[in-house]
Motif scaffolding. Structure first.
Motif, PDB file in Angstrom:
ATOM      1  N   GLN A  79       0.828  -1.196   0.000  1.00  0.00           N
ATOM      2  CA  GLN A  79       0.000   0.000   0.000  1.00  0.00           C
ATOM      3  C   GLN A  79       0.863   1.247   0.000  1.00  0.00           C
ATOM      4  OE1 GLN A  79      -3.411   0.175  -0.339  1.00  0.00           O
ATOM      5  NE2 GLN A  79      -2.888   2.336  -0.653  1.00  0.00           N
ATOM      6  N   TRP A  80       1.979   1.190   0.717  1.00  0.00           N
ATOM      7  CA  TRP A  80       2.853   2.360   0.762  1.00  0.00           C
ATOM      8  C   TRP A  80       3.404   2.684  -0.635  1.00  0.00           C
ATOM      9  CZ3 TRP A  80       7.774   3.521  -0.610  1.00  0.00           C
ATOM     10  CH2 TRP A  80       8.186   4.801  -0.231  1.00  0.00           C
ATOM     11  N   ILE A  81       3.795   1.663  -1.387  1.00  0.00           N
ATOM     12  CA  ILE A  81       4.298   1.898  -2.746  1.00  0.00           C
ATOM     13  C   ILE A  81       3.210   2.554  -3.599  1.00  0.00           C
ATOM     14  CG2 ILE A  81       5.101   0.796  -4.866  1.00  0.00           C
ATOM     15  CD1 ILE A  81       7.259   0.859  -2.818  1.00  0.00           C
ATOM     16  N   ARG A  82       1.973   2.114  -3.411  1.00  0.00           N
ATOM     17  CA  ARG A  82       0.869   2.715  -4.167  1.00  0.00           C
ATOM     18  C   ARG A  82       0.670   4.185  -3.798  1.00  0.00           C
ATOM     19  NH1 ARG A  82      -0.680  -2.583  -3.415  1.00  0.00           N
ATOM     20  NH2 ARG A  82      -1.319  -3.658  -5.323  1.00  0.00           N
ATOM     21  N   ASP A  83       0.940   4.511  -2.536  1.00  0.00           N
ATOM     22  CA  ASP A  83       0.764   5.889  -2.078  1.00  0.00           C
ATOM     23  C   ASP A  83       1.969   6.774  -2.388  1.00  0.00           C
ATOM     24  OD1 ASP A  83      -1.688   5.173  -1.079  1.00  0.00           O
ATOM     25  OD2 ASP A  83      -0.991   4.920   0.990  1.00  0.00           O
ATOM     26  N   ALA A  84       3.029   6.196  -2.947  1.00  0.00           N
ATOM     27  CA  ALA A  84       4.263   6.948  -3.150  1.00  0.00           C
ATOM     28  C   ALA A  84       4.091   8.090  -4.145  1.00  0.00           C
ATOM     29  CB  ALA A  84       5.376   6.014  -3.636  1.00  0.00           C
ATOM     30  N   ARG A  85       3.029   8.044  -4.960  1.00  0.00           N
ATOM     31  CA  ARG A  85       2.828   9.082  -5.963  1.00  0.00           C
ATOM     32  C   ARG A  85       2.021  10.265  -5.437  1.00  0.00           C
ATOM     33  NH1 ARG A  85       1.645   4.471 -10.357  1.00  0.00           N
ATOM     34  NH2 ARG A  85       3.492   4.663 -11.679  1.00  0.00           N
ATOM     35  N   LEU A  86       1.792  10.310  -4.140  1.00  0.00           N
ATOM     36  CA  LEU A  86       1.074  11.458  -3.581  1.00  0.00           C
ATOM     37  C   LEU A  86       1.813  12.747  -3.907  1.00  0.00           C
ATOM     38  CD1 LEU A  86       0.105  10.082  -0.043  1.00  0.00           C
ATOM     39  CD2 LEU A  86      -1.409  10.429  -1.995  1.00  0.00           C
ATOM     40  N   LEU A  87       1.054  13.811  -4.102  1.00  0.00           N
ATOM     41  CA  LEU A  87       1.658  15.089  -4.462  1.00  0.00           C
ATOM     42  C   LEU A  87       2.443  15.675  -3.289  1.00  0.00           C
ATOM     43  CD1 LEU A  87      -1.296  16.709  -6.424  1.00  0.00           C
ATOM     44  CD2 LEU A  87       0.805  15.713  -7.376  1.00  0.00           C
ATOM     45  N   TRP A  93      11.601  24.100   4.434  1.00  0.00           N
ATOM     46  CA  TRP A  93      12.843  23.928   3.674  1.00  0.00           C
ATOM     47  C   TRP A  93      12.604  23.603   2.206  1.00  0.00           C
ATOM     48  CZ3 TRP A  93      16.643  20.701   7.217  1.00  0.00           C
ATOM     49  CH2 TRP A  93      16.914  21.451   8.374  1.00  0.00           C
ATOM     50  N   GLY A  94      11.354  23.467   1.798  1.00  0.00           N
ATOM     51  CA  GLY A  94      11.043  23.119   0.419  1.00  0.00           C
ATOM     52  C   GLY A  94      10.014  22.014   0.375  1.00  0.00           C
ATOM     53  N   PRO A  95       9.393  21.761  -0.790  1.00  0.00           N
ATOM     54  CA  PRO A  95       8.323  20.771  -0.883  1.00  0.00           C
ATOM     55  C   PRO A  95       8.778  19.357  -0.504  1.00  0.00           C
ATOM     56  CG  PRO A  95       8.390  22.171  -2.833  1.00  0.00           C
ATOM     57  CD  PRO A  95       9.639  22.453  -2.072  1.00  0.00           C
ATOM     58  N   VAL A  96       7.917  18.644   0.226  1.00  0.00           N
ATOM     59  CA  VAL A  96       8.191  17.269   0.631  1.00  0.00           C
ATOM     60  C   VAL A  96       6.961  16.406   0.335  1.00  0.00           C
ATOM     61  CG1 VAL A  96       9.808  17.980   2.446  1.00  0.00           C
ATOM     62  CG2 VAL A  96       7.382  17.645   3.002  1.00  0.00           C
ATOM     63  N   HIS A  97       7.169  15.105   0.366  1.00  0.00           N
ATOM     64  CA  HIS A  97       6.095  14.143   0.125  1.00  0.00           C
ATOM     65  C   HIS A  97       4.998  14.341   1.174  1.00  0.00           C
ATOM     66  CE1 HIS A  97       4.128  10.178   0.021  1.00  0.00           C
ATOM     67  NE2 HIS A  97       4.648  10.019  -1.191  1.00  0.00           N
ATOM     68  N   SER A  98       3.777  14.513   0.733  1.00  0.00           N
ATOM     69  CA  SER A  98       2.690  14.825   1.658  1.00  0.00           C
ATOM     70  C   SER A  98       2.409  13.689   2.634  1.00  0.00           C
ATOM     71  CB  SER A  98       1.418  15.185   0.876  1.00  0.00           C
ATOM     72  OG  SER A  98       1.028  14.119   0.021  1.00  0.00           O
ATOM     73  N   GLY A  99       2.627  12.439   2.203  1.00  0.00           N
ATOM     74  CA  GLY A  99       2.405  11.321   3.113  1.00  0.00           C
ATOM     75  C   GLY A  99       3.382  11.319   4.268  1.00  0.00           C
ATOM     76  N   PHE A 100       4.652  11.620   3.983  1.00  0.00           N
ATOM     77  CA  PHE A 100       5.659  11.673   5.039  1.00  0.00           C
ATOM     78  C   PHE A 100       5.393  12.852   5.975  1.00  0.00           C
ATOM     79  CE2 PHE A 100       8.616   9.978   1.512  1.00  0.00           C
ATOM     80  CZ  PHE A 100       8.056   8.720   1.611  1.00  0.00           C
ATOM     81  N   SER A 101       5.041  13.996   5.390  1.00  0.00           N
ATOM     82  CA  SER A 101       4.727  15.171   6.198  1.00  0.00           C
ATOM     83  C   SER A 101       3.542  14.890   7.124  1.00  0.00           C
ATOM     84  CB  SER A 101       4.413  16.355   5.289  1.00  0.00           C
ATOM     85  OG  SER A 101       4.027  17.487   6.034  1.00  0.00           O
ATOM     86  N   GLY A 102       2.526  14.224   6.588  1.00  0.00           N
ATOM     87  CA  GLY A 102       1.360  13.881   7.396  1.00  0.00           C
ATOM     88  C   GLY A 102       1.706  12.927   8.524  1.00  0.00           C
ATOM     89  N   GLY A 103       2.672  12.020   8.277  1.00  0.00           N
ATOM     90  CA  GLY A 103       3.097  11.083   9.314  1.00  0.00           C
ATOM     91  C   GLY A 103       3.724  11.797  10.491  1.00  0.00           C
ATOM     92  N   GLY A 156      17.210   1.784   3.850  1.00  0.00           N
ATOM     93  CA  GLY A 156      16.166   1.577   2.853  1.00  0.00           C
ATOM     94  C   GLY A 156      15.189   2.721   2.788  1.00  0.00           C
ATOM     95  N   GLN A 157      15.689   3.931   2.898  1.00  0.00           N
ATOM     96  CA  GLN A 157      14.832   5.129   2.973  1.00  0.00           C
ATOM     97  C   GLN A 157      14.416   5.614   1.580  1.00  0.00           C
ATOM     98  OE1 GLN A 157      16.954   8.739   4.266  1.00  0.00           O
ATOM     99  NE2 GLN A 157      15.766   9.650   2.597  1.00  0.00           N
ATOM    100  N   PRO A 158      13.140   5.927   1.367  1.00  0.00           N
ATOM    101  CA  PRO A 158      12.704   6.511   0.096  1.00  0.00           C
ATOM    102  C   PRO A 158      13.107   7.981  -0.001  1.00  0.00           C
ATOM    103  CG  PRO A 158      10.864   6.395   1.615  1.00  0.00           C
ATOM    104  CD  PRO A 158      12.012   5.710   2.294  1.00  0.00           C
ATOM    105  N   ARG A 159      12.943   8.553  -1.186  1.00  0.00           N
ATOM    106  CA  ARG A 159      13.185   9.979  -1.383  1.00  0.00           C
ATOM    107  C   ARG A 159      12.119  10.778  -0.629  1.00  0.00           C
ATOM    108  NH1 ARG A 159      15.309   7.305  -5.674  1.00  0.00           N
ATOM    109  NH2 ARG A 159      17.049   8.322  -6.761  1.00  0.00           N
ATOM    110  N   VAL A 160      12.537  11.865   0.008  1.00  0.00           N
ATOM    111  CA  VAL A 160      11.638  12.588   0.915  1.00  0.00           C
ATOM    112  C   VAL A 160      11.067  13.848   0.295  1.00  0.00           C
ATOM    113  CG1 VAL A 160      11.512  13.831   3.120  1.00  0.00           C
ATOM    114  CG2 VAL A 160      12.769  11.671   2.966  1.00  0.00           C
ATOM    115  N   GLY A 161      11.900  14.624  -0.410  1.00  0.00           N
ATOM    116  CA  GLY A 161      11.440  15.915  -0.905  1.00  0.00           C
ATOM    117  C   GLY A 161      11.979  16.250  -2.274  1.00  0.00           C
ATOM    118  N   LEU A 162      11.591  17.407  -2.753  1.00  0.00           N
ATOM    119  CA  LEU A 162      12.065  17.885  -4.048  1.00  0.00           C
ATOM    120  C   LEU A 162      13.468  18.482  -3.890  1.00  0.00           C
ATOM    121  CD1 LEU A 162       9.068  17.390  -4.542  1.00  0.00           C
ATOM    122  CD2 LEU A 162       8.999  19.463  -5.934  1.00  0.00           C
ATOM    123  N   ALA A 163      14.023  18.963  -4.991  1.00  0.00           N
ATOM    124  CA  ALA A 163      15.410  19.436  -4.990  1.00  0.00           C
ATOM    125  C   ALA A 163      15.638  20.533  -3.957  1.00  0.00           C
ATOM    126  CB  ALA A 163      15.789  19.927  -6.386  1.00  0.00           C
TER     127      ALA A 163
END
Length: 287
Positions: A79-87, A93-103, A156-163
């Protein structure tokens, strides 16, 4: 101060410290707070506090001079992989994955007492595996904003934010984040596409017993410094999602059988695999 806690007072990369906090990242999957408290006490911490809110779990531990915060990964990687495309969403400090921010927002009331305790010690460490690694990155940025300078190890950490976020993180916390990638672990390659970027310094286990260029002969193998894996393409991500769907069929498949199928797709991703390989590397260095 015990010898093990003293490892967390060292600056820069340290394989022994990486194994110690890796044990904490694995322990964050433990549901029994007594087990966590016993581990922390045996390591020399004076107290430990577990938290569990929705799908975000972990614990923090304190000693006279060291604070440690550990996040667990997801219990449903498919399910997490499916949610990885969240905006992405906004971050100072700059845009980050909304799912991680919500966590992070989800455990705000748990982080507040940790932060108050951490301000009173000299050395602060943060760790996490998988989703927990992404949360560790955002938690460490939050600690930095409060005047602390945490040392971070993730697995095994995914990418967190934009550039913009990645660049700001590396400016604010230079040489403070060490990201382990086990061989061909697919999770550090998500979210897919070129939008998200990694921050910190990668430490890739290229094969059992070998961390990056360690032990490689230049005449027979290239240097492997900062060897991040490329992000998944959209096509590769779609293929992975199809594999996940197939692994869950038939719908009656569950328990050990389903776990076995999912494990085969993420054989390089388990925290136990990371720990086993890092202990081998540590032991080689100590010989």
């Amino acid at each position: 101060m015990t010898q093990e806690i003293a490892l967390l007072t060292r600056s820069g990369f340290d394989i022994q410290a990486a194994v110690l906090v890796g044990n904490a990242a694995e322990l964050a999957y433990e549901d029994d707070g007594t087990v966590i408290a016993n581990w922390a006490r045996n390591k020399g911490f004076t107290s430990a506090t577990a938290f569990n809110r929705g799908n975000i779990q972990g614990f923090w531990a304190i000693s006279d001079n060291v604070a440690l915060l550990a996040f667990r990964g997801t219990s449903n990687i498919g399910q997490w992989i499916r949610d990885a495309r969240l905006l992405p969403t906004s971050h100072p400090w700059g845009p980050v994955h909304s799912g991680f921010s919500g966590g992070i927002q989800q455990v705000n009331t748990d982080l507040q007492p940790f932060e108050e305790a951490a301000k009173k010690v000299e050395h602060v460490s943060v760790t996490g595996h998988s989703l927990g690694g992404a949360l560790a990155v955002l938690a460490s940025a939050r600690l930095k904003e409060q005047g602390m300078n945490p040392l971070v190890y993730t697995y095994g950490q995914p990418r967190v934010g934009l550039a913009a976020f990645a660049e700001r993180y590396d400016t604010e916390l230079p040489d403070r984040l060490w990201r382990f990638i086990n061989q061909n672990d697919i999770v550090p390659r998500v979210p897919p596409g070129l939008l998200y970027r990694h921050c910190g310094t990668v430490k890739r286990i290229v094969r059992p017993g070998v961390l990056e260029a360690m032990g490689l002969n230049e005449a027979t193998a290239p240097e492997l410094e900062n060897s991040d894996l490329p992000p998944l393409t959209e096509e590769e991500c779609n293929a992975l999602l199809n594999q996940l769907d197939e692994a869950a069929e038939p719908s009656s498949l569950e328990g050990v059988q389903l776990e076995s199928r999912l494990t085969s797709l993420f054989s390089d991703h388990s925290m136990l695999a990371y720990l086993r390989l890092l202990k081998e590397i540590r032991d080689q260095e100590q010989e």
